[in-house]
Every structure is written in structure tokens, then in C-alpha cells.
Design an enzyme around this catalytic site. Sequence first.
Site, short mmCIF file in Angstrom:
data_model
loop_
_atom_site.label_atom_id
_atom_site.label_comp_id
_atom_site.label_asym_id
_atom_site.label_seq_id
_atom_site.Cartn_x
_atom_site.Cartn_y
_atom_site.Cartn_z
N HIS A 194 -17.75 6.17 4.92
CA HIS A 194 -16.50 6.68 4.34
C HIS A 194 -15.25 6.36 5.12
O HIS A 194 -14.16 6.65 4.66
CB HIS A 194 -16.62 8.17 4.06
CG HIS A 194 -16.16 9.02 5.19
ND1 HIS A 194 -15.20 9.99 5.02
CD2 HIS A 194 -16.50 9.02 6.48
CE1 HIS A 194 -14.99 10.57 6.19
NE2 HIS A 194 -15.74 10.01 7.08
N SER A 210 -17.78 18.18 1.85
CA SER A 210 -17.09 18.46 3.12
C SER A 210 -18.04 18.82 4.26
O SER A 210 -19.05 19.49 4.08
CB SER A 210 -16.10 19.60 2.92
OG SER A 210 -15.60 20.01 4.16
N LEU A 232 -5.67 11.68 8.25
CA LEU A 232 -4.39 12.02 7.62
C LEU A 232 -3.30 12.04 8.69
O LEU A 232 -2.19 11.56 8.49
CB LEU A 232 -4.49 13.38 6.93
CG LEU A 232 -5.58 13.49 5.86
CD1 LEU A 232 -5.59 14.88 5.25
CD2 LEU A 232 -5.35 12.46 4.76
N GLU A 249 -5.22 3.47 8.25
CA GLU A 249 -6.61 3.01 8.41
C GLU A 249 -6.69 1.49 8.50
O GLU A 249 -7.67 0.94 9.01
CB GLU A 249 -7.46 3.53 7.23
CG GLU A 249 -8.97 3.39 7.48
CD GLU A 249 -9.82 3.87 6.29
OE1 GLU A 249 -9.26 4.49 5.37
OE2 GLU A 249 -11.03 3.62 6.30
N ARG A 259 -21.00 13.82 13.44
CA ARG A 259 -21.35 13.08 12.23
C ARG A 259 -22.36 11.96 12.48
O ARG A 259 -23.33 11.81 11.75
CB ARG A 259 -20.08 12.47 11.62
CG ARG A 259 -19.18 13.50 11.02
CD ARG A 259 -17.88 12.88 10.56
NE ARG A 259 -17.05 13.89 9.90
CZ ARG A 259 -15.85 13.65 9.40
NH1 ARG A 259 -15.33 12.45 9.47
NH2 ARG A 259 -15.17 14.61 8.82
N GLY A 279 0.84 -1.20 0.00
CA GLY A 279 0.00 0.00 0.00
C GLY A 279 0.87 1.24 0.00
O GLY A 279 1.91 1.28 0.66
#
Lengths: 251, 228, 638
Positions: free
Chosen positions: C401, C284, C441, C425, C330, C40
Site C-alpha cells: 500500500h 485500518s 499525509l 510519495e 506492520r 498531480g
Amino acid sequence: MKITLKVWRQKNSKEKGQFETYSLNSVSEDMSFLEMFDVLNEQLIREGKDPVAFDHDCREGICGMCSMYINGRAHGPMQGTTTCQLHMRHFNDGDTIVVEPWRAEPFPVIKDLVVNRSAFDRIIASGGYVSVNTGNAQDANSLPIAKHIADEAFAAAACIGCGACVAACKNSSAMLFVSAKVSQLSMLPQGKPERESRVVAMVKKMDEEGFGNCTNTGACEAECPKEISVMNIARLNREYIRAALASEEDV
Amino acid sequence: MSWFTHMMTSSIGKKVVMSVTGLFLCSFLLVHLSINLLSLLPDNGLLFNEAAHFMSSNPLIRTIEIVLFAGFIIHIAQSYFITRSNQKARPVKYAVNAGNANSTWYSRSMGILGSLVLFFLIIHLRHFWIESRFLTELPADSNGTPDMYTLMIEVFANPIYNIIYLLGVFALGYHLMHGFQSAWRSLGIMHRKYTPVIQGIGIAFSFFITLGFAIIPVFFYFFRQPNQ
Amino acid sequence: MSLDAKIPEGPLDQKWIKYRSTIPLVNPANKRNLEVIVVGSGLAGSSAAATLAEMGYKVKVFCFQDSARRAHSIAAQGGINAAKNYQNDGDSVYRLFYDTIKGGDYRAREANVYRLADVSTSIIDQCVAQGVPFAREYGGMLSNRSFGGTQVQRTFYAAGQTGQQLLLGAYSAMMRQVGLNKIQMFSRHEMLDVVMIDGKCRGIIARDLVSGKIERHFGHAVLLCTGGYGNVFYLSTNAMGSNVTASWKAYKRGAYFGNPCFTQIHPTCIPVSGDHQSKLTLMSESLRNDGRIWVPKKQNDERKPTDIPEDERDYYLERRYPAFGNLVPRDVASRAAKERCDAGYGVGKSKMAVYLDFADSINRLGKNVIKERYGNLFEMYEKITGEDPYSTPMRIYPAVHYTMGGLWVDYNLMTTIPGLYALGEANFSDHGANRLGASALMQGLADGYFVIPYTIGAYLADEIRTKSISTDHPAFAAAEEEVTKRLQSFLSINGTQTVESFHKRLGKIMWDKCGMARSEEGLKEAIQQIRTLRQEFYTNIRVPGSAFEYNPELEKAGRVADFIELGELMCIDALQRGESCGGHFREEHQTEDGEALRHDNKYMYVSAWEFKGVEHDPALHKEELNYEVIKPSQRNYK
């Protein structure tokens, strides 16, 4: 919508290819161009035929993997749009659409619409970086960078490496791609120490890979999905001339 | 000198050569046209003949003439090599290519336009330069200067030559329209404020050269018939 | 095997600093002989590969895309958190640590999260030094924006393309090592198995996707940086190629899988437009700052949104959560949208969408201000839907997501297989049951740049006597044979259904029963349905072509087969965890007013699942979470 597709089919890099014609009867205008290919492939598999190979991944216009030369244009008719973001509502019922792979000597066809773009990786490996090992960095705010410089560097750095510039250029030149990286790094203070060696190495590699020469037609800029400016090419030229003629370093 | 050969054989070095020779040839065009426009003066070509004679006899100009020829040859030869390698960079052509959607036809046709200019140039050199320098001694005009003016009247009386000249000049015009501003870009001269100025000058220059050169054969054809 | 997270002793803020200085080192001469495989090339993979190669290890990197630069990290929009406190607004390493633990609903390891917050500042320094063009203020200093779940401005960004710029930074660092011949790059290669010798991971089997050739690669250690598994839902914001195969092969070879049911559903995505839909696009989170979310008060209202008068609109988030309104976290926003749509108030053709309306903000601030803030997002929305969000409200719906779950790793990022690591991840990570925006990130780069380069020494220092093992070793041959057999088995089924159709069916089961809301009954059904689907898959798929050519359908078959098995494990995990926390919402476990209800006394642990055979239930191992510094509490947004 009813769409007729003329698609380039080529089994592998060695065999010759040809166009095949396919009809799709129920294309929704909300489909993306690639989703139309998904539907075509489902149909082909059910018919026991070989599906069309095409590159794609993120499908949101940022990874740069999708390609396709659609009706004579890289990424199709919409400006600033990758093939994956191109939607069928921009076509008309009954249209015939011709789809070809990127054509360039340094981008050999792997299969159907899939080409090998690893030449771009080799160009980056030849100098498209700042030589800073992990752990070497000083505080991020220790070098102020004027906003317009940072913005301009960002605009150049937005390149997704899809190769549309090469595909659209009548000379298969990779200057827009190379210039975007050279511009970004030569404008930022972090990239300045290697400014000369970088541009010379990257141009050398670009030439070795067999890309054509830029004749400033501007087709690359017009077809770039990220609208990278040809001004970067001028900057690349300047950087190169500066490195070759003005610099005392032997590069 | 290896750094120099390295540079000059790289893709960007080749462009530098094209643009430097191209801009040099542009300066020649300017001088050439300025002198030619003298032929439109109503003095039976006396001043024009004088200028033409100066250009062909002054030792300094004669020396520059050699550089000029070198410039032509390098510009042409280099473009030939670049075009060939550019063609090699795309061995399989597109079946459908919508070039007009992303660029002007003349920017994509510099090779063809240049070839047309070269074809015209050969005829042009034969008509005037070779004729006056090697084949015949020009008669003297009323001032005793070699009479290039009369030669012009004779050449431009031919409608076919006129058409060839006009084609050549318009090919040159489109060649310049792209070439002028392209040359500056190849030299890396780029600035948010001044690049539009260069582009404007390029367009003005192309129009001036094209119309200036085009007007002469037309003018001679209609208004300066040979005496016989 | 007992689950030892190997968390160092000492006070929280000293653990990493002290440990880092005591990890065994490998001398440069030995590093040259130690080979590391990185699978990866996203943020975690590229940064780890670059750093390990800089240190002197021999590195091989594999990615399935045509270039390492295409990894899906590139699609992250918003930004990256770091406790720099450049804004002088009271940020600190501790505050970032605290916000992350709380945001994760108290299901993450304190020591890991503290380390993450601690190294976050070095990440920004490193990226800037690489030439990452972060947004700047007029004075030339770095700019920050705020993000959900925090009260400070600590998010660094590069327009709406932060992931892209960070990945290109890491990619360029890696390509520099490729140019120096310190890294061998294998693009268009897919890892199809890990090779175990004497209980340790010693390499991988990979397929060259262009020629179809199966290759054997030896490594003293293997790093899986292969991202998340959101595509188990078929529709997600993940890239088409994102898959679980590498992690799944590791799981089947003995690596435990941590918290598989923890998935994050993002509330603001562009809704599905039809059966042809292949993926979903995120808009976003920042849009919720100026957009108001509503549905009509009448069920099945067919009027145009602009024709519906103010008093016939239900601004349900503002109604239910007056304190936070449209800015609830969220998971809460996602569930509320689902509740309205399920009750018949959804809008659009599919009735599975709600409005995100900017009319008020445009009236208040003017179109230009809105354009400046969100112009690129509005453009993207228009490109995809063909509607102009300035004049008509956006239609949005939640979508999968991110996956917080992944391979279980200890403090060194090593899985339960010695020599096999998981980064980014792909590991079960530092985000607990819910990830805060702009932290993915940060974690990928923390793992790659600043954690693994140190912690891998703890293992490799003992490996310096291990010579390179020949890939002729029987273990390699056996693994290769298994891979070849499996590929051939897909090709020989020759049934009637496409792989894609199975993936869609799996996605529907997962979304309906293991998505935003889960129940015991639904999960039990789902497990049965997935088992049936698996049987059918192995008897009725049709994969065209052969194994010795470029064959995307064959690749997909392998990936979907693994997703089907993973789907079952996710349901088993979701069923076992009898509480609601973060992204995991069990309908049986909610407060009177429909909020998530955690049971800290019963489930304060990481579920690590051990593979026991496809036909057998996996075994559960628990890693108890001990909160030494933070006191867990119930979240409240009313």
C-alpha cells in the site's frame, strides 16, 4: 451467475448513443460491479471490439470518480454504497441490468458511461473555500469548536463529489452538493468571515452551470453514497436568504 | 434594487417565491374551508350565506382578494418557468428510472398535481365566483342575504361535478402533503427539534383540508337535493 | 555527477530555520513571470500549487482524474501525525523525529526528517484554518489518537476519512487560486514526458485524455507530485489509476531513482477473493488493538472458524512476540501471516488469509463498544465480503500500500535534473525503509505547504532572466514526436493479449519474488522473467481504438509498459541491497529466529539509480547516511 447487461454506448459527446446488450456467463458473486465490467472489457478486447469506457479510480468508495445509473438508480440498488463497492451478490442469476451514464445538461457524456463533472470544480472555485493563505494560520486549538458542530460539519464535508445527487434528482439539481460545502464552511468559525459572499457566489455559479432547481423530493439524500442529509439544503437556503436579505453587505 | 432582483431570479430566490406564495395560499385554504364548513350546519345555509356575503363585500377582504389572485398567478407562473428550466437541465432522459426507490410519487409530481388543481380551480371559479359576481344576481335567502347555499346545492347535485371536485381536492391534498413541509425547507426553516413538528403539521393540515373539502360535495349530493 | 544532498550546515534543530531565512527570494514582479508546472493534485501537488500561486507564481496543474479532488491521498483513513503535544504526554519535535527515523529502520536522512517533524505542527494549524473538520473533544479542543510505533497520542483525524478531509482542504485552497486565475487546471491530462533544454527541465508533454491531443507546456520549474508506484504489484491498495509514468519519464531523462525496492506491505487488508480481483482494500491498523490474529493448528482445516475450539487455534503473533503480541509493526505482522499461509495453515477459499477475531473483545467490552470503535470498518468489510465480522472472524491478508522509494531528491526536493522537483510519495522521501502510520499525509503536506515554497526560490531566483521559452523550441517538438511514436507503437502491435493480462503477470512476479520476502535466487529469476515479459509485451499486446479519442486502454498500455521497466529496477535494487531492513526482507539476511537483519556497516546509504538505457543495467550512486544525532540500533519486539 449469468448476467445480461444493457449498456449505453456513445462514441463521444457529439455522436448519438444507443444501448448494446452483452451476456456474461461466469460472474462471481464476490465480484464488484466494476470488476464485472473489467471482465466484460477483457472479453470485448479479445473479440476485437471497443471496450466500455467508465470512470473509476480508488475502488473503495471515497474518491467519487465512479458513477453509473444502474437499473434506474444512481450507484445501483444498495443504500450508502458507491458503484465500486456494490457487489454482484446483490443481484440474481439471470438478471438483466441496465446501465446508463449520469444524465444532466451540465454533465455532458464524454464517452459511453463517462461524463464530464467539471461543473462541480467550477462551483468550488467560485467560493467553496476559506481564504487563508499558507502561513497565515493561528494555532489550531485557539478557536474551540463544539463537538456537535465539528461532527455536523464533518458529516457535510464527507461529500465525495460524485454527482449521484444530480443524477438521481428529477430536476438535475446540484443543491445537495453545493449545500454540503456551504454548510460545512458556514458552521465552522473559520468559514464565517466569508459566509455571505460564499453562498451567493456558489449559488450564482451553480445556476450558471445549468443545474435544475430543487423541489425537495429527497431523492438526492436517498441516493447519496455518503448519506449527506437534505437538511443541508435547508441550511443553504437559510444562508442564502440571510446573505441576500439580512446582510448589509452587497453580495 | 439590483440585489433584490438578483436574489429573486436565482434558483433559491425562485423557491422562496414558490414557498411564500404557497404558504399564503395555504392560509387562504384554511379560511375558505372554515367558511365552507358552515354550509354543513342544519340552518338552511343562513350562517354560511352571511359569511359568504361578508367575504365578497367587505372592502378589506376585497383588497386581499387581489393579493390572493396575484398569489395564485405568481405561484402558477413561477412553477411553469421552474418546471421548464428543470426539464432543460436533463435533455436526455433515463431509459430506466426507479424513482419510487428514492422519493414519493407525489413529491415528483407537483407539476401534474398543480395542473389538476388549476383545472379544477377554473371550473370551481366558473361555478361560484364568476357565476355570483358577474353572471347572475343571487336570490336572497330568508334573511335577505344573497343565497350562495342554494347555488351550492344545484352544482353538487351533478354527479360529474362531484367527481371533478373530489379529484381536484385529492390532487390538492397530495400537492399540500409535499408542498407544505417543502415550503418551510425552501425558506431555510430547519431545526433538528422542530422540523419533525412542521412535518407533522403538514400532514395533519393536508388531511384536514382534503377531507374537509371532500366532505362538502359528497354531503350535498346525498343530503341536500335541490327542491325541484 | 556526485550526489550532493545539499544539507545545510549547523546543528540539526537549526538547519531548517537558518536555511529558510537565507534562501534567495524572488520579488513579486518577477514571480508573475515565472511559470511552475505541478503534475498531480494529491496532498503534495494541491498544497504546493495553492501556496505557489498565493505567492504570485504562474502555476499550471495537471491530473489524470476528472477532478483534482479525486487524487489517491483521499483514501488515507487513519490520520496525520503532528508534534503538537496537545495531550501533554511528552511529545516533541525531537520525539516525532526520533520515532520516524527508528520506524524507517535507520535508512532516512536526519536533516529531512527533522524538518518534517518541525513543520508538522504548522500543517495542523493550516488545515484547521481551511475548515478541515478534525475530530474534537467535548470542550471543543482537537482530539488525538495513538498509532503504531509510538508511545504518544499525536495523530489528528477526521473519523476514518482523514485523507479525504485534508485533500479537500488543499483542493479548495487550490481551487480558490483557480477561481482567481492564478492557476490553470488541466484535469483528465496525463504527463507523458519531461522536456529538457540545456540540461534543465523546461516543461512537459501531456496528453489530453478526452481528445487524445498531445500538448506542450513550458515551465521554469516542474514539480512531480505523482504519488507512489505500488500498482507495480497489480494488486495493491492504490487507486486503479495510480502509476509511475511521470516519475519514470523523469528517471529516463536523467533523474535518479532512490531506493526503489523499499515498499510497505500492510498486514490488515481484505484478502483476494478470486482471479477477477482488481484491487485490495485496507482495513485500518487500529483493528489490531482489539482483534486477535490466529490460524488453525491443523493444516487445511475446513471447519468454520467458530467451530474450531480454542485449543486448536494458533495465535501465532502472541506466541512469537509475547511482548508486543498483535501490535507488532506492520512489516513483522505481514511476514508472520505469510509464513503461516505458506506453511499451509491459511484459511478461506484461497487459503491465503488469516483470521482477525473480535469475539474476545466483544465478550469483554460488549458489541456496542466495538461498534463505536470500528463500526464503519466492519460495515465496509461486510459490504465487500458479505460476512458479518461481529459473528465470524474477519479474514485478512497483507497487501502492498505504500512505496517509500521514489525519485531521489536533495534537501530542496530537487531531483538530479535541475528544475525538476519531486514531492510527497513520489520522492524517495523521509520514511527510510519503512513508514510509520499517519506519516504519509504529514509528508505530502509538509513538502507542499512548507518546504517547496521556500526551497524553490533557491532555483528560481536565478531564473528571473529566463523568458518564457516558446513551445516551438526543437526540444519540445522532439519530445512530442517521441511520445506520439510511442503511442502509435502500442496501437500498431495488434497482438492477442490485453494490457491487463500483462499487468497481472507482472504483479504476480513482483509479489512472489519481490514482495514480503526476497531472495537472491528469486530476484535473479524475477529479473529474467520481467525481461521476457517486456519482450512479449511489445510484440503481443492488443490496444483497441485510436490515439485521438478517449482511450483508457491506451493510457493503461503506457502505464503498464513503465511498470514493467520499473519492476526490473526494483528487483535489481532489492538484489543489490544485501541486508534486511524495514519493508525490504532478504531471506538470506535474518536472525536465528527469523527477524530482519540490517548491515549498517555495508548498506548505510541511499541507493540512487541512474538510467543507462532499457537494455543496460542502471548505474548505482550512493548517498551515504550520516547519523549525527541518533545511534542506530536493532529493533526487538519479543
